[in-house]
Scaffold this motif. Structure first.
Motif, PDB file in Angstrom:
ATOM      1  N   ARG A 498       0.829  -1.200   0.000  1.00  0.00           N
ATOM      2  CA  ARG A 498       0.000   0.000   0.000  1.00  0.00           C
ATOM      3  C   ARG A 498       0.866   1.253   0.000  1.00  0.00           C
ATOM      4  O   ARG A 498       1.899   1.324   0.674  1.00  0.00           O
ATOM      5  CB  ARG A 498      -0.904   0.010   1.234  1.00  0.00           C
ATOM      6  N   ASP A 499       0.420   2.254  -0.749  1.00  0.00           N
ATOM      7  CA  ASP A 499       1.095   3.550  -0.771  1.00  0.00           C
ATOM      8  C   ASP A 499       0.485   4.414   0.328  1.00  0.00           C
ATOM      9  O   ASP A 499      -0.663   4.841   0.237  1.00  0.00           O
ATOM     10  CB  ASP A 499       0.918   4.213  -2.134  1.00  0.00           C
ATOM     11  N   PHE A 500       1.275   4.674   1.367  1.00  0.00           N
ATOM     12  CA  PHE A 500       0.784   5.465   2.494  1.00  0.00           C
ATOM     13  C   PHE A 500       1.026   6.963   2.314  1.00  0.00           C
ATOM     14  O   PHE A 500       0.725   7.754   3.200  1.00  0.00           O
ATOM     15  CB  PHE A 500       1.439   4.990   3.794  1.00  0.00           C
ATOM     16  N   GLY A 501       1.609   7.364   1.193  1.00  0.00           N
ATOM     17  CA  GLY A 501       1.740   8.778   0.877  1.00  0.00           C
ATOM     18  C   GLY A 501       2.860   9.510   1.575  1.00  0.00           C
ATOM     19  O   GLY A 501       2.872  10.735   1.611  1.00  0.00           O
ATOM     20  N   ALA A 502       3.810   8.771   2.147  1.00  0.00           N
ATOM     21  CA  ALA A 502       4.952   9.409   2.802  1.00  0.00           C
ATOM     22  C   ALA A 502       6.116   8.429   2.790  1.00  0.00           C
ATOM     23  O   ALA A 502       5.954   7.242   2.473  1.00  0.00           O
ATOM     24  CB  ALA A 502       4.606   9.819   4.236  1.00  0.00           C
TER      25      ALA A 502
END
Length: 669
Positions: A498-502
């Motif tokens: 998953r891409d957690f955006g950080a």
């Protein structure tokens, strides 16, 4: 019975194990302190103890394999020999790419005209006279050379010519960038060559020490070395390309983790004296980092396991953080534990600490010591201040405040440490473990005195760091837990689909992450835990890793023989030799195979690819044979790039990689 001897040389300990390959049984294991500068003492002590405990004849050992963290540790700590970079056909600004200028750290650069274009054609002729003049103008102290030429992977002629001239004129080791990688990206190739050149002396000394001792005790078996991707390579190959051994120790530990536990999927965390290495084990195997091995801030072109390495270990330097609270941080520099220094120099250590403890205000050097790591005469190539510090250290270990007598000399000592000529001794997690009774290997009384003195340091608020040695020791061990948890969380966030955006670093430190680990229950309830078990490896894993598993809410596995997992992994791997090359098309109806002897043109795409493949197969097979694999398995990967022009495919370039793999032959007679 086929006997295998695995040896792992780390920053603090050298481990040895004897395995029965027929039964997959560990017959014996042993540890000895890694001895610098004479590595032969520690290597020999570990090997002798393991063979003696196994009750076997040294002549019956069929294969010896060596893994090491020395190269990794050197890069993390910024150590290694002083080198010169020969930079051919590049603009000055290229030094600011890929971290190359930072990696040079002030080492000289010889910039020359020359290089080739993308098709392998010469852009400007190489000027040998300019190279000779630059070589003659170098100051003393250079231990080797790195050469990087523009588009050398398409035509290595200028690198080869410069290499031959430098070897003839200086007799020093030379690393060519095209020998380490066939990929484009000149500054990154140059960085890899610089790091390789810097490590040659260190790895050569280790291999030489191991070979000399094996010969002395009658072991005639082939010596192999673990590469950063876990494969085995001959010792002679590792001597010339020591950069291949970065992450060697961690790669061996991954192999050892799978062998010891049988776990198919887990995070593996290996804590040594200098670093903590974390890797994801999936289907029983580690992933290979597609971007090249990264150690500390350096991203190289060396293929290695996808490992996250941080400067946290049992011998990490303890610091008091700035601010009113006076928190603690560990690393990244490794120092010698005071308890260990006291083993060999009890009078110096105890007298110094006793005098310091008798004073109301602790000395500014805080119970630290400095010790030389060279033998014989003072090394050459030192500046005035370095020479002054070295002259004092020539008498042997001493209190830090006696080795450095003024503030301006502190950087000089730092440079001696960076070059591997000196070392600092101070408070470490290993000392804290002695105070708490978790281990009892060295001088616990010296550790207690050192921590008592350290506890008297003042925070930003003017308060003592800790009331006593035991309280400080527990805080240090707790900090090991905190930083280990951070290492594992960063690895987990990096591997999660998953891409957690950080970034993993930001996610690990995020307030919600910490609240989840705390099991916060308020208006918001949070829970966070690892979804995989953790395999803890290393001599100190049993001491530190229990609380780590609890904090992360996961199963912590510390297997039997976790303390020598690297040495075990060193002998359960396989030889894996690779050869890679490319074909380009500089114009219609012209296909260029970039071969070892230079580019060769063909009028047919298939002919160019066939010629390249034949050379790569022969190269990989020959190198596997040199490593003892008589009938290697051959595999080939190809990446052909095409563009569609008016509905028709047009060839752009192709990269071929041939791999020859197999177990080295260990039969005798």
């Amino acid at each position: 019975m086929a006997l295998l001897l695995g040896v792992d040389t780390g920053g603090t300990y050298t481990d040895a194990v004897v395995l029965d390959e027929t039964t997959d049984a560990v017959l014996a294991k042993a540890k000895a302190l890694t001895t610098r500068p004479d590595l032969a003492l520690g290597v020999g002590a570990a090997i002798n103890a393991a063979i003696s405990k196994a009750g076997v004849d040294a002549a019956d050992v069929a294969m010896v394999s060596l893994s090491t963290t020395l190269a990794t540790n050197a890069l993390v700590e910024g150590q290694g020999g002083r080198i010169a970079l020969v930079f051919i056909g590049f603009a000055e600004g290229e030094l600011d790419r890929a971290g190359l200028r930072d990696a040079l750290a002030g080492d000289p650069v010889i910039a020359l005209a020359g290089g080739h274009n993308h098709a392998g054609g010469e852009v400007t002729a190489l000027d040998p006279e300019a190279l000779i003049a630059a070589l003659d103008g170098l100051e003393d102290g250079v231990t080797g050379f790195a050469i990087a030429a523009h588009f050398a992977t398409r035509n290595p002629a200028h690198e080869v010519a410069a290499r031959d001239l430098i070897r003839e004129r200086t007799g020093l080791p030379v690393t060519c960038s095209h020998e380490l990688s066939s990929a484009l990206g000149g500054p990154k190739r140059a960085l890899t060559a610089v790091l390789n050149a810097r490590l040659i002396g260190m790895i050569d000394a280790l291999i030489g020490a191991c070979e000399a001792h094996l010969d002395q005790i009658g072991v005639t078996a082939r010596l192999m070395v673990v590469r950063g991707d876990g494969a085995l390579i001959p010792a002679d190959f590792a001597r010339m390309r020591p950069i291949e051994t970065i992450l060697s120790g961690p790669a061996a530990s991954i192999a050892g983790a799978g062998w010891l536990t049988g776990e198919a999927i887990a995070l593996v965390s290996d804590i040594g004296g200098t670093t903590t290495d974390v890797c994801l084990l999936r289907d029983g195997k580690p992933a290979i980092d597609p971007q090249g091995a990264q150690v500390g801030t350096y991203r190289t072109m060396v293929e290695a396991v996808a490992m996250r390495t941080s400067g946290l270990g049992g011998d990490s330097e303890v610091h008091v953080t700035e601010g009113l609270q006076g928190g603690l941080s560990l690393g990244p520099r490794r120092v010698m534990p005071v308890a260990l220094l006291a083993q060999d120099h009890p009078d110096l250590v105890h007298d110094t600490l006793d005098r310091a403890l008798a004073q109301d205000v602790p000395a500014t050097d805080g119970g630290q010591f400095a010790l030389p790591l060279w033998q014989g005469d003072i090394p050459t190539g030192l500046d005035k201040r370095e020479l002054a510090v070295a002259a004092r250290l020539a008498a042997g270990p001493m209190r830090l405040g006696h080795a450095v007598t003024s503030r301006v000399e502190a950087p000089a000592l730092g440079r001696l440490v960076t070059r591997g000529l000196a070392m600092i001794a101070g408070v470490t997690p290993s000392d804290a473990s002695h105070v708490l009774g978790l281990v009892d290997a060295w001088d616990s009384a010296a550790a207690d005195k050192a921590l008592t003195l350290f506890a008297r340091r003042r925070t930003g608020a003017g308060e003592r760091v800790a009331p006593d040695a035991a309280t400080l020791a527990q805080r240090i061990v707790d900090q090991v837990t905190t930083q280990t948890v951070d290492c594992l969380l960063q690895a987990a966030f990096a591997e999660d689909p998953r891409d957690f955006g950080a970034t993993p670093q930001a996610l690990s430190a995020h307030a919600l992450t910490q609240a989840g680990l705390d099991g916060h229950r308020g208006v918001i309830e949070t829970t966070l835990r690892l979804g995989l078990p953790v395999i803890g490896l290393g001599a100190s894993a049993a001491s530190y890793y229990g609380p780590v598993g609890t904090r992360l809410g996961t199963r912590m596995i510390v297997p039997e023989h976790a303390d020598v997992a690297n040495a075990i992994g060193a002998v359960v791997g396989q030889v894996r030799m690779q050869a890679e090359g490319s074909v380009t098309s500089p114009g219609p109806g012209r296909f260029v195979a970039h071969l070892a002897d230079g580019p060769q043109s063909f009028q047919d795409q298939d002919a160019a690819l066939t010629a390249l493949e034949a050379e790569l197969r022969a190269d990989a097979t020959a190198r596997a044979g040199q490593a003892g694999v008589m009938a290697p398995r051959l595999g080939m990967e190809s990446d052909i790039k095409q563009a569609e022009i008016e509905g028709q495919p047009m060839f752009i370039s192709a990269t071929l990689r041939v791999t020859a793999s197999g177990r080295p032959r260990i039969a005798t007679g």
